[in-house]
Each structure stands twice: as structure tokens, then as C-alpha cells.
Design an enzyme around this catalytic site. Structure first.
Site: not given
Ligand code: ARG
Length: 284
Positions: A157, A251
Site C-alpha cells: 500500500h 493504516c
Molecule cells: N493485514 C492488512 C492487509 O493486508 C493490513 C492493512 C494495512 N493497511 C494499510 N493501509 N497499509 O490488508
């Protein structure tokens, strides 16, 4: 933010998620509470949602969708494991008077992949959000976009590799970007703070900026010096339990104060969105 009661690592949809390091749920709750207090101490207001059973990643509200003015564009998640979160977020926003404006069939993982900077929406794509999503987001929100391909699957992300600080400064993890992406950053960010590979892996870029305070999951002496030189105050909050799921401070939050003008949409009052495009209220 989403109450962490359901948070756990029970599947693996990114390289950080393994069963080898089980989540300590008591510690997770304590860390989440500390993050809420730290954000409130900086002057932020925090609103919360509850997670239904069986949505262990819902705590990562950055992926709920994108808020622009009074419009909520729900995410369309890549992985089926997270798709059950959506109706709960839609209901939360609908009940608070937001217009719900849905993407078509395209995959986009919300504010975690779309950050406002200098009148643009900067968007990440590859292993999660798809590149095509940005044309649709432009159409739906009136945003001007700049996109960055995310090369390294550990940085799936955008909010793990890019952290806008103010109109001039941003933290960037160049090792996670393509050559083209690095050129885009060069053109976009007047004064970037380039993170080393280790700093990036400590989720340094996954920070929330409130005024001049940078609420961070980790900060090296070097990064601290640079931030302080620029007039920022780093505030480290341990969210190590959540890092086991591949997420940190940023996040765990979804900003509700993104105004259309911040991403180059014509009308600063959000009226273009309310007026110009079809919106539907979610069935409550
Ligand atoms: N375990 C979550 C996923 O893989 C973590 C999300 C992290 N979010 C972020 N905005 N980087 O979707």
C-alpha cells in the site's frame, strides 16, 4: 478508527502476516488505546466503529475507502478475506449523512493507497489497488491524480512508502518504487526525506501528521533530526502488535477531513461531488 477487539492474524494476504508470531490481543488493545490518546493529544478528534466477528483486519480503517468532502467511496478489496468489512463501513458513513459513491468493478483499497499532496491525489497500485482505479476515482471525485507503481510486495500500500508532511515535505521509501515512480516523486516533492531500507521496514512512513506533530510507529535519530529541522515534532507510538499484520499508525486511521480542493477537484465545498455525479445512499 476501528475498535481492535476482533484484530488477529489468522490468514496471510501480505508478506508480513505469518502465524509464527501470534498476536497478543491484550497488548494490541493497549497499543490501540495509546494511539487514540496520542492522536487526541495532538488535537485530532477520533471517531470509532466496531468490528463484527470474523473481520480481523477491519481495524485497518485506512482501507475502508476514501472520504472526499461529505462523500464516501467504499474500497473494493483485492482479497475476499477483507470484503466482509464493506457493508459495515458503508452503514457507518450513511448513518452520519455521507453520500455513498461506489466504484464499478475495479479494485481499490481506499485511503491506504490514495494520499493528498499539493493539490493532487497520489495513488499507489500493483499488488492491491489496480492502476485503472485512478481513472475512475478521477471521474467520481474530480481529483487530479499522480500514480506510483509499488514494486516490492512488502510495501503493498502507498501509505507504507509515502508520507506527505506538508506542502513541501514528504517521507519516501525509494527502494519500494520503480525508476518511473522515483521520477514522479522527484517532480512532485520539493523536499523529500528519503528513507533507508531499514527505516522503511520499521514502517516509518506509516505515520499520521496532525499539524506539526508526526505520530509514528518508529523513528531513527536521523529521521528525527530531519523532521525537527523542518519544524515537525515526531511522536512515537508502539503499534508492534499491528505490525504483525503488516500495518501501523497510518493504516489504523482513516482521515475524514480530506476536502475536494486538496486533490484538485474543482469546487472546494464538495459541491461538485454532490452535484455532478450520481450518488446513492447506502441501504442502512
Ligand atoms: N493485514 C492488512 C492487509 O493486508 C493490513 C492493512 C494495512 N493497511 C494499510 N493501509 N497499509 O490488508
Amino acid at each position: 478508527m476501528c475498535e481492535p477487539d476482533e484484530f488477529d492474524v489468522v490468514y496471510s494476504i501480505n508478506p508480513w502476516m505469518t502465524r509464527a508470531m501470534p498476536v497478543n490481543r491484550v497488548r494490541a488493545r493497549e497499543q490501540w488505546e495509546s494511539l487514540v490518546s496520542a492522536l487526541e493529544r495532538t488535537g485530532a478528534r477520533v471517531q470509532t466503529i466496531k468490528s463484527p466477528p470474523g473481520s480481523p483486519d477491519m481495524v485497518f480503517t485506512a482501507n475502508a475507502g476514501l472520504v472526499v468532502g461529505r462523500t464516501f467511496v467504499p474500497a473494493r478489496m483485492r482479497h475476499p478475506e477483507r470484503r466482509g468489512e464493506r457493508p459495515h463501513f458503508e452503514r457507518w458513513f450513511a448513518e452520519r449523512g455521507f453520500e455513498i459513491c461506489r466504484l464499478g468493478t475495479i479494485i481499490h483499497e481506499g485511503a491506504g493507497d490514495a494520499l493528498p499532496f499539493r493539490g493532487k491525489l497520489v495513488g499507489g497500485y500493483r499488488s492491491r489497488s489496480s492502476a485503472d482505479a485512478y481513472r475512475e476515482l478521477e471521474r467520481l471525485t474530480g481529483a487530479r491524480t499522480a500514480t506510483l507503481e509499488l514494486l516490492d510486495p512488502r510495501y503493498y500500500h502507498l501509505d507504507l512508502v509515502f508520507c506527505p508532511l506538508d506542502d513541501h515535505h514528504a517521507m519516501v521509501a525509494p527502494s519500494a518504487l520503480t525508476e518511473e515512480g522515483r521520477a514522479t516523486i522527484d517532480a512532485l516533492v520539493p523536499e523529500p526525506l528519503m528513507l533507508t531500507a531499514d527505516e522503511a521496514a520499521s514502517f516509518c512512513a506509516n505515520s499520521v501528521v496532525v499539524g506539526r506533530t508526526v505520530v509514528m510507529p518508529a523513528c531513527t535519530a536521523r529521521v528525527r533530526r530531519q523532521l525537527e529541522d523542518w519544524g515537525f515534532e515526531p511522536l512515537v507510538v508502539d503499534v508492534s502488535e499491528f505490525q504483525k499484520a503488516g500495518g501501523a499508525v497510518r493504516c489504523l486511521t482513516l482521515p475524514l477531513d480530506l476536502e475536494p480542493a486538496m486533490i484538485g477537484a474543482e469546487d472546494s465545498g464538495g459541491r461538485r461531488i454532490a452535484r455532478g455525479i450520481p450518488t446513492r445512499r447506502a441501504a442502512a
